[in-house]
Scaffold this active site. Structure first.
Site, PDB file in Angstrom:
ATOM      1  N   PRO A  18     -11.615  69.801 -23.706  1.00  0.00           N
ATOM      2  CA  PRO A  18     -10.589  70.579 -23.157  1.00  0.00           C
ATOM      3  C   PRO A  18      -9.946  71.421 -24.808  1.00  0.00           C
ATOM      4  O   PRO A  18      -9.245  70.107 -25.501  1.00  0.00           O
ATOM      5  CB  PRO A  18      -9.480  69.933 -22.873  1.00  0.00           C
ATOM      6  CG  PRO A  18     -10.551  69.537 -21.624  1.00  0.00           C
ATOM      7  CD  PRO A  18     -11.277  68.569 -23.232  1.00  0.00           C
ATOM      8  N   GLU A  19      -9.561  72.123 -25.225  1.00  0.00           N
ATOM      9  CA  GLU A  19      -8.621  72.876 -26.252  1.00  0.00           C
ATOM     10  C   GLU A  19      -8.120  73.905 -26.559  1.00  0.00           C
ATOM     11  O   GLU A  19      -7.429  74.051 -25.052  1.00  0.00           O
ATOM     12  CB  GLU A  19     -10.294  73.193 -27.153  1.00  0.00           C
ATOM     13  CG  GLU A  19     -11.886  72.940 -27.679  1.00  0.00           C
ATOM     14  CD  GLU A  19     -12.549  73.170 -28.907  1.00  0.00           C
ATOM     15  OE1 GLU A  19     -11.593  74.099 -29.284  1.00  0.00           O
ATOM     16  OE2 GLU A  19     -13.305  72.994 -28.406  1.00  0.00           O
ATOM     17  N   LYS A  74      -3.155  70.853 -28.257  1.00  0.00           N
ATOM     18  CA  LYS A  74      -4.312  70.443 -26.673  1.00  0.00           C
ATOM     19  C   LYS A  74      -3.305  69.630 -25.893  1.00  0.00           C
ATOM     20  O   LYS A  74      -3.728  69.232 -24.922  1.00  0.00           O
ATOM     21  CB  LYS A  74      -5.451  69.300 -27.926  1.00  0.00           C
ATOM     22  CG  LYS A  74      -6.487  70.297 -28.218  1.00  0.00           C
ATOM     23  CD  LYS A  74      -7.638  69.352 -28.431  1.00  0.00           C
ATOM     24  CE  LYS A  74      -7.778  70.591 -30.655  1.00  0.00           C
ATOM     25  NZ  LYS A  74      -9.170  69.689 -30.462  1.00  0.00           N
ATOM     26  N   ARG A 134     -18.905  66.380 -36.891  1.00  0.00           N
ATOM     27  CA  ARG A 134     -18.692  66.593 -35.411  1.00  0.00           C
ATOM     28  C   ARG A 134     -20.244  67.945 -35.471  1.00  0.00           C
ATOM     29  O   ARG A 134     -20.370  67.992 -36.468  1.00  0.00           O
ATOM     30  CB  ARG A 134     -18.075  67.992 -35.276  1.00  0.00           C
ATOM     31  CG  ARG A 134     -16.598  67.296 -35.277  1.00  0.00           C
ATOM     32  CD  ARG A 134     -15.979  65.609 -34.297  1.00  0.00           C
ATOM     33  NE  ARG A 134     -14.886  65.673 -34.336  1.00  0.00           N
ATOM     34  CZ  ARG A 134     -13.482  65.399 -35.440  1.00  0.00           C
ATOM     35  NH1 ARG A 134     -14.297  64.935 -36.825  1.00  0.00           N
ATOM     36  NH2 ARG A 134     -12.965  65.347 -35.245  1.00  0.00           N
TER      37      ARG A 134
END
Length: 284
Positions: A2-3, A57, A267
């Site tokens: 979730p962003e 967020k 990432r």
DNA sequence: AGCCCGTCCTGAGGGC
DNA sequence: TGCCCTCAGGACGGGC
């Protein structure tokens, strides 16, 4: 994960579904997922939901009597509101359910979190804005106060590559791995470009790209790669039209070149080797 | 200040 | 079939 668009979608759903509801019980199935920083007499039971706020967020559910519940979903958190019938059809609770709030109406709010990285924290409402995480957040890209000049200033505050800067919540609030990659592709900027090598033109393109990528995703209910679900338990469809994220080896939607995947700032990072030229290529 | 690593975690997917 | 290994990564804290 979730962003900003996913959290915004959950906020909208929860605002429709739980405002006005009064908590009748709290079940904590995984103690680390739920903590209280409020005085012991300030429990959620007996209090009504007044509204839901979003900071990057982070979601903040405000109750009456100066009580708030801060919710960070991290990687795999979900907040799903369901009537008993809806819970049955969604098979909730399930093995990833960590906390259940039950309301007097019978409605329940399930905090599911497969990986257990997420947190629900009870705090006095008057201490939300001074919470260290919230207080240190950069500007929210959906805020009117977010301008190209502000992005320029925020990027200048961090000397690292642009991908790392976009992921840093102190630079910008709400952008995570998916939208950082999508925005950089849209702006045609290589993820390893040092922030101090970005031209004014590139920063203006990046500004527009961040806003358009986030807006498009909010319109599509966010991105569901594995875990994300809305407050109603539905999936988001942004990834159906994503340009780079999750598309390693597939053709670039602009030039047909195979999308590459490298590691940046720890990432997985997706980009088009042709559209997004490496930094300082003339000096190599 | 920035970078890298460990920590928290589960489950999917690859290899054999 | 099954088991082991790697990987996915948001935020934070520690060491260099």
């Amino acid at each position: 994960m979730p962003e900003l668009p996913e959290v915004a979608t959950i906020r909208a759903g929860l605002t429709r579904l739980i405002v006005g509801e009064e908590v009748s019980s709290v079940e904590v199935l995984w103690p680390k997922s739920y903590q209280s920083r409020a005085p012991t007499d300030q429990e959620l039971v007996g209090h009504k939901v007044q509204g839901i706020r979003r900071f990057g967020k982070l979601l903040v559910i405000d109750f009456d009597s100066n009580i708030s519940l801060m919710a960070h979903l991290r990687m795999t958190g979900q907040l799903i509101a369901a009537s008993p019938q809806q819970a049955d059809s969604l098979a909730l609770p399930d093995r990833s359910t960590r906390v259940i709030l039950t309301f007097a109406s019978g409605l329940r709010l399930f905090f599911n979190d497969q990986r257990k990285f997420g947190r629900l924290v009870v705090v006095p409402t008057d201490r939300v804005s001074s919470d260290p995480f919230i207080a240190s957040l950069g500007p929210d890209p959906t805020d009117e106060a977010f301008t190209p000049a502000k992005l320029t200033a925020r990027l200048a505050s961090r000397r690292t590559n642009v991908k790392g800067a976009l992921l840093d919540q102190h630079v910008l609030a709400g952008v995570g791995n998916i939208y950082a990659d999508e925005a950089l592709w849209t702006a045609m900027i290589h993820p390893l470009t040092p922030t101090d090598e970005l031209t004014g033109t590139q920063i203006r393109r990046l500004y527009s790209a961040i806003k358009s990528v986030l807006t498009t995703s909010i319109d599509r209910g966010g991105s569901t790669s594995r875990n994300y679900l809305s407050a109603e338990g539905t999936r988001g469809t942004y990834l159906d039209q994503a340009c780079v994220y999750g598309r390693a080896g597939q053709p670039c939607r602009r030039c047909g070149t195979q999308i590459a995947k490298i590691k940046v700032a720890g990432r997985g990072t997706h980009y088009c080797p042709r559209c997004q030229k490496p930094p300082s290529c003339h000096s190599l």
